[in-house]
Design a protein around this motif. Structure first.
Motif, short mmCIF file in Angstrom:
data_model
loop_
_atom_site.label_atom_id
_atom_site.label_comp_id
_atom_site.label_asym_id
_atom_site.label_seq_id
_atom_site.Cartn_x
_atom_site.Cartn_y
_atom_site.Cartn_z
N GLN A 197 44.19 35.97 30.19
CA GLN A 197 43.45 35.67 31.40
C GLN A 197 42.08 35.88 30.79
OE1 GLN A 197 42.11 38.04 33.73
NE2 GLN A 197 40.88 36.58 34.82
N GLU A 198 41.62 37.37 30.24
CA GLU A 198 40.41 37.77 30.13
C GLU A 198 39.85 36.64 28.90
OE1 GLU A 198 40.55 41.78 28.96
OE2 GLU A 198 41.05 42.52 30.93
N GLU A 204 46.49 34.16 35.79
CA GLU A 204 46.41 34.71 37.22
C GLU A 204 47.35 34.48 38.02
OE1 GLU A 204 42.81 33.00 38.38
OE2 GLU A 204 41.20 34.24 37.15
N LEU A 249 50.13 37.23 36.98
CA LEU A 249 49.63 38.50 37.20
C LEU A 249 49.49 38.76 39.02
CD1 LEU A 249 46.49 38.98 34.85
CD2 LEU A 249 48.45 40.20 34.80
N ARG A 255 51.81 41.72 40.62
CA ARG A 255 51.07 42.59 41.49
C ARG A 255 51.75 42.72 42.89
NH1 ARG A 255 46.09 41.28 38.96
NH2 ARG A 255 45.91 39.72 40.28
N ARG A 289 46.89 39.81 30.56
CA ARG A 289 45.72 40.02 31.20
C ARG A 289 45.05 39.78 29.97
NH1 ARG A 289 46.90 45.09 32.68
NH2 ARG A 289 46.94 44.52 34.73
N TRP A 290 45.25 40.09 28.77
CA TRP A 290 44.47 39.66 27.73
C TRP A 290 44.50 38.19 27.65
CZ3 TRP A 290 45.64 36.54 23.16
CH2 TRP A 290 44.86 36.39 22.19
#
Length: 289
Positions: free
Chosen positions: A92-93, A163, A166, A170, A89-90
């Motif tokens: 991706q951000e 993404e 992730l 999910r 997630r880091w």
């Protein structure tokens, strides 16, 4: 005069059991009503497991609804995300942030070149980003990566990979949560046993009722026809013997009027027994419907 007759013992035991049952039913009804008013519920949870016995436990005085409790249990069974999720997630951000920075720098460079055609500059952001690469691999050399479109493609590719990972994670978590949700059965059990405090109160009151009944009978016993020398005959009684009295009263002629205390004691005893029977019948009807 006998006090502890068989009839009296049967009556006092019946009245004591009726008092005990009535107190238990009333206490159980009040406990259930107060729990529903305050939003507290008791649940029985059964979790089915593959190739293992089902896990069954009880949740008491819960403020959650069935759906909220199921979601909470599923979340606990799934567990917290792994550190790899936070790392991706880091990625991706940060990729999204630097892609936006490259886009802004490109627009500024286009605007500056439009105002000053003779000047050409490479945004300083490219050099900063190239010097701060993470562990996911170093970008191409700055000398061969001198256009904004190449940097934008690089960050977009990195963001797309993060993404995609992730989204796959999910999807796996959602599938597992759905399977666990179907494997969890939550029901509200029928409460047949009142709380311990109510049971103790019911036992105490039943003993008190038995003691009061005994003392009441001792103080105010029932009247019985037991006169010496008087014989009560039946309707078809034969002729009297020589040694008996000249007058023989039929049993249907005799009416015994009990004192008010005896009549009141009988009414109170039967009222307790009938009230207990009605309370048990209402409890059964309530549990069925």
């Amino acid at each position: 005069m006998k006090i502890l007759t068989r009839s009296f013992l049967a009556d006092i035991v019946l009245v004591s059991l009726g008092c005990f049952t009535l107190v238990c039913v009333i206490g159980l009804w009040r406990e259930t009503k107060s729990g529903r008013t305050e939003g507290r519920y008791n649940y029985t949870v059964e979790v089915e497991r593959a190739e293992k016995p089902a896990m069954k436990f009880r949740v008491a005085n819960s403020c959650q609804t069935e759906d909220q409790l199921r979601a909470d249990l599923v979340q606990r069974l799934v567990g917290a995300p792994t550190p790899q999720v936070a790392l991706v997630r880091w990625y991706q951000e940060t990729s999204e942030f630097y892609a936006a920075s490259v886009e802004n720098a490109t627009q500024q460079a286009v605007a500056a070149s439009a105002n000053s055609p003779g000047m050409s500059s490479t945004p300083g952001t490219f050099r900063t980003v190239a010097a701060r690469q993470g562990t996911s691999g170093s970008p191409p050399e700055a000398a061969g990566f001198d256009t904004a479109s190449a940097w934008r493609d690089y960050w977009a590719t990195r963001e797309g990979k993060a993404e995609a990972w992730l989204a796959s994670y999910r999807a796996r978590v959602d599938a597992r949560m759905a399977a666990l949700g179907h494997a969890i059965r939550i029901t509200q059990p029928s409460e047949w046993m009142p709380p311990v405090a109510v049971l103790q109160l019911a036992i105490l009151l039943s003993l008190v009722v038995a003691a009061v009944g005994y003392v009441w009978r001792l103080v105010n016993p029932p009247v019985s026809f037991a006169t010496d020398g008087v014989t009560l005959g039946t309707e078809h009684a034969g002729p009297s013997e020589a040694r008996t009295a000249a007058m023989c009263f039929r049993q249907s002629w005799v009416r015994i009027q009990q004192p008010m205390g005896v009549t009141l004691r009988g009414l109170m005893g039967w009222s307790i027994v009938l009230a207990a029977m009605v309370a048990v019948a209402m409890l059964l009807m309530f549990s069925l419907f």
